[in-house]
Enzyme design. Sequence first.
Site, mmCIF file in Angstrom:
data_model
loop_
_atom_site.group_PDB
_atom_site.id
_atom_site.type_symbol
_atom_site.label_atom_id
_atom_site.label_comp_id
_atom_site.label_asym_id
_atom_site.label_seq_id
_atom_site.Cartn_x
_atom_site.Cartn_y
_atom_site.Cartn_z
ATOM 1 C CB ALA A 144 40.506 35.629 40.389
ATOM 2 C CB SER B 27 48.783 28.956 35.944
ATOM 3 O OG SER B 27 47.904 28.912 34.823
ATOM 4 C CB ILE B 28 48.687 32.333 32.339
ATOM 5 C CG1 ILE B 28 49.391 31.019 32.009
ATOM 6 C CG2 ILE B 28 48.932 33.342 31.238
ATOM 7 C CD1 ILE B 28 48.977 30.405 30.694
ATOM 8 C CB ALA B 29 46.501 36.421 33.542
ATOM 9 C CD GLN B 30 47.549 39.887 39.858
ATOM 10 O OE1 GLN B 30 48.037 39.000 40.567
ATOM 11 N NE2 GLN B 30 47.683 41.170 40.149
ATOM 12 C CB VAL B 31 40.840 38.826 37.200
ATOM 13 C CG1 VAL B 31 39.633 39.707 36.883
ATOM 14 C CG2 VAL B 31 41.059 37.796 36.092
ATOM 15 C CE LYS C 113 43.435 35.778 31.656
ATOM 16 N NZ LYS C 113 42.736 34.699 30.926
ATOM 17 C CG ASP D 59 41.034 26.201 31.035
ATOM 18 O OD1 ASP D 59 41.121 25.093 31.589
ATOM 19 O OD2 ASP D 59 41.702 27.193 31.387
#
Length: 506
Positions: free
Chosen positions: A133, A136-140, A154, A289
Amino acid sequence: MRGPHNILRLIRTLATFARTGALPIILEQAEAPVRLRVAANALAWPFLWLGLRGDPALPPVTRAITALGPAYIKFGQILSTRPDIVGGDLALQLRYLQDRLPPFDTAEAKRMIASDLGVSADQAFAAFSGPVAAASIAQVHHAHLRDGTEVAVKVLRPGIARAFRVDVDAFYTGARMVEAFLPFSRRLRPMDVVRHFDGVVTGELDLRLEAAAAAEFAINTKDDPGFRVPAPVWGLSGRQVMTMGWVDGISLADTASLDAAGHDRVALGARVLQLFLNHALRDGFFHADMHHGNLKVGPDGAIVAYDFGIMGRLDLYTRRVYAEILYGFIRRDYRRVAEVHFEAGYVPRDRDIDEFARALRVIGEPIFGMDASQISMARLLSYLFEVTERFGMETRTELILLQRTMVVVEGVARSLDPRINIWQVARPVVEEYVRDNVGPKAMARDLARTVRVLSRFGPRLPDLVEARLLRPETETTVIVPPPSRARWLALGAVLALAGVAVGALL
């Protein structure tokens, strides 16, 4: 000096929306007056060459937002959960922003892990997948620890802090311009709004804070039925990397898969809303969120929350005010809702409380006459905003995150159950909170807390009184205070002494 650069950034924002074809869509959806549409297009046209092209494979609005950067993407994520505001087609386009953005290279993610944790990814994990995934700020990434435990890793996007700073600096410039050229907007405190947004998302850029928030949230919610929070793995978490437990599940956005798996979407919709209200009112610490991309349903039917970068806090007093306002609307007691606004200082005291109560009735009564599918918390907040603006209420920055999250959660709940009755679902949670926290029981608890606090100051009372009565220059001459101050000092002394006595008995 960043002023000219920020103005250029704002101009490029407008030009990007025009160049990608997003501007007319947004103006149409916002039902902007013809004069504003003409002015926006006239301003954008000379600078069209400055606009970013974006990915032509994406729909216009999503294309513009992704091209502009992380702060704009965050805004788009919020709108993606509100089909009743932006329309069904546009909301569907914007869902792309939640967790399906282009990922960065896995080798770069491993380099960041080694830099942040001081150990290579191959040493820390028995297996490490590509990105599953990207937001906008990070990926997993999906990984396995050496003992076989499944985890989610993350990793922040490279250079994200600097990119975000550019966006926020431009927002500050835009807020200053709005306050300068649109005086009526000052009551909305645009600068405070931007500061609040800045502080919240800056917290997302340090994953140690997110791990701490996840741990606290897990403790608060451990007894909530049908809800789980994966535990962080502290030894493999740092500023740019966070490792936490992995839970398989179906995204709340995938209604077809939820139906195929036999999950009750009506029950899930009600549970999402009630969980949020419980966390906000009961704990004063809530997931801020809660869009579809951050919520899954596990194999056992429990809702699993992820991504704790944006969390909201409410002090006890604000929680009570908020609950009483909701409770008043639920009971249609508009006079009490008006009184709560005045008692909290939300509305200036020189305004007419009866007139304010009548205006609130105009908001509430039509909602109770609506079909369940039409009852909307978002609509209530919109109407309430109009009324409070007329009565001079200033924007409460501490409530911005709460109100925004409430709108997002409603969007999630309504996507699961289009006919959900928001008031009916919220009522038991709000009534329970009011019963336990507003009234005689709450007053007794408050009094006990006050006595305990005063008891701690008891031993300092002689020094405090002496320091107040003696002149600072010589500390020998007694000042005879005026009658009102003398009464205040006497009352303080009595309360403090009483606190000492009661504290000794507790």
